[in-house]
Design an enzyme around this catalytic site. Structure first.
Site, PDB file in Angstrom:
ATOM      1  N   CYS A 170       5.478  73.491  37.992  1.00  0.00           N
ATOM      2  CA  CYS A 170       4.172  72.964  37.569  1.00  0.00           C
ATOM      3  C   CYS A 170       3.242  73.007  38.780  1.00  0.00           C
ATOM      4  O   CYS A 170       3.488  72.327  39.785  1.00  0.00           O
ATOM      5  CB  CYS A 170       4.312  71.532  37.060  1.00  0.00           C
ATOM      6  SG  CYS A 170       2.721  70.812  36.609  1.00  0.00           S
ATOM      7  N   CYS A 189      -3.933  73.911  33.916  1.00  0.00           N
ATOM      8  CA  CYS A 189      -2.548  74.299  34.181  1.00  0.00           C
ATOM      9  C   CYS A 189      -2.569  75.158  35.448  1.00  0.00           C
ATOM     10  O   CYS A 189      -3.220  76.214  35.471  1.00  0.00           O
ATOM     11  CB  CYS A 189      -2.001  75.090  32.995  1.00  0.00           C
ATOM     12  SG  CYS A 189      -0.332  75.712  33.248  1.00  0.00           S
TER      13      CYS A 189
END
Ligand SMILES: N[C@@H](CCC[C@H](N)C(=O)O)C(=O)O
Length: 301
Positions: free
Chosen positions: A94, A227
């Site tokens: 991530c 993201c």
């Protein structure tokens, strides 16, 4: 006869923090010795925006030496980002999360400003922390597997570029970000064999030279406001579409990627490494009631 009263020790509250990077938000659970049990239902409960704390994902902060998935990296990094999606599933990496993870370590006084190595399921990432400013992460190389992929929303279909940033992405260039619709559900993709473990899907429009904007539907979450791995995938896909490949020209290429929650700057270098710079913010700290966790585990929270 004296009565002996045995007081049952109440389970200790569990510390958490809340943070975000370009509004991709996370519940942060410091657990250096990996003593907590965090099954998917508990993670999903904590990430629930109504019944829990709320977040797009959870950053479980563990020492490498204490986690079976990270022990092999203990020589290179002290801390492991055990990343979980909001639905409780495990993800390899991530990008916004690793910046917030580093900011948490700085906030806790565990590390100072400067350089830091963080272990992830996609290997060790090197992070540079400014005292109050942005955080830069060396994200590793983008891999662009061959093969045609399409994604669709509301009957519209687009070709997509398959980019792996440690986790899978399908990047579709569209005429208008509104064409991605509500993004409540994961956009269907084809062929089904392209992403056996699901995919993060980015929809991209041009904003100017080396400047794009995107929306994303995240695997294991929903539409999120940003993201980081997705922004890297988008920058590399845009560069290839624009005929720019640093490995060929020997010159780095930088794209500005606007997301709903802010802006990320992505540079691809001639050696293939991708660098991401963006903000990381700690918002709050608190304690989780252990009886709430027990309730979630027993299905009645
Ligand atoms: N928000 C993240 C990506 C989180 C993982 C993703 N949902 C997956 O399942 O691969 C980022 O900033 O990169």
């Amino acid at each position: 006869m004296d009565r002996v009263t045995t007081a049952l020790a109440a389970p200790a509250p569990i510390a958490f923090l809340k943070g975000h990077g370009t509004e991709n938000d996370f519940v942060i659970v410091p657990d250096p010795d990996n003593a907590l049990d965090l099954p998917p239902a508990v993670v999903a409960g904590l990430c629930d925006r109504r019944a829990g704390i709320g977040g797009d994902g959870l950053l479980h902060v563990v020492r490498c030496a204490a986690h079976p998935d990270a022990r092999a990296m203990a020589g290179e990094a002290e801390w492991f980002m055990d990343y979980r999606n909001a639905d409780g599933s495990v993800a390899e990496m991530c990008g916004n999360g690793v910046r917030v993870f580093a900011r948490y370590l700085q906030h806790a006084g565990t590390v100072g400003s400067g350089d830091l190595a963080v272990a992830t399921r996609d290997g060790v990432k090197h992070v540079h922390l400014d005292k109050n400013g942005d955080v830069t992460v060396s994200m590793g190389r983008a891999v662009l597997p061959a093969g045609d992929v399409t994604v669709s929303v509301d009957g519209r279909q687009w070709p997509a570029t398959h980019v792996n940033m440690g986790n899978p992405h399908a990047v579709a260039f569209v005429e208008d970000l509104a064409h991605a619709g509500t993004l409540h559900d994961p956009p269907p993709f084809s062929p089904a064999s392209a992403y056996p473990h699901g995919v993060n899907v980015e929809f991209v429009v041009d904003r100017g030279p080396r400047h794009v904007a995107m929306r994303v539907h995240e695997r294991g979450a929903a539409e999120t406001r940003s993201c980081g791995t997705g922004a890297c995938a988008v920058a590399v896909a845009a560069a290839r579409r624009d005929g720019a490949d640093p490995a060929v020209t020997g010159a780095p290429v930088t794209y500005t990627v606007d997301v709903l929650g802010g802006r990320l700057v992505i540079t691809e270098r001639p050696d293939g490494s991708v660098e991401m710079t963006g903000p990381a913010v700690i918002v709050a700290e608190g304690q989780i009631d252990p009886s709430w966790i027990e309730g979630v585990q027993n299905g009645h929270a």
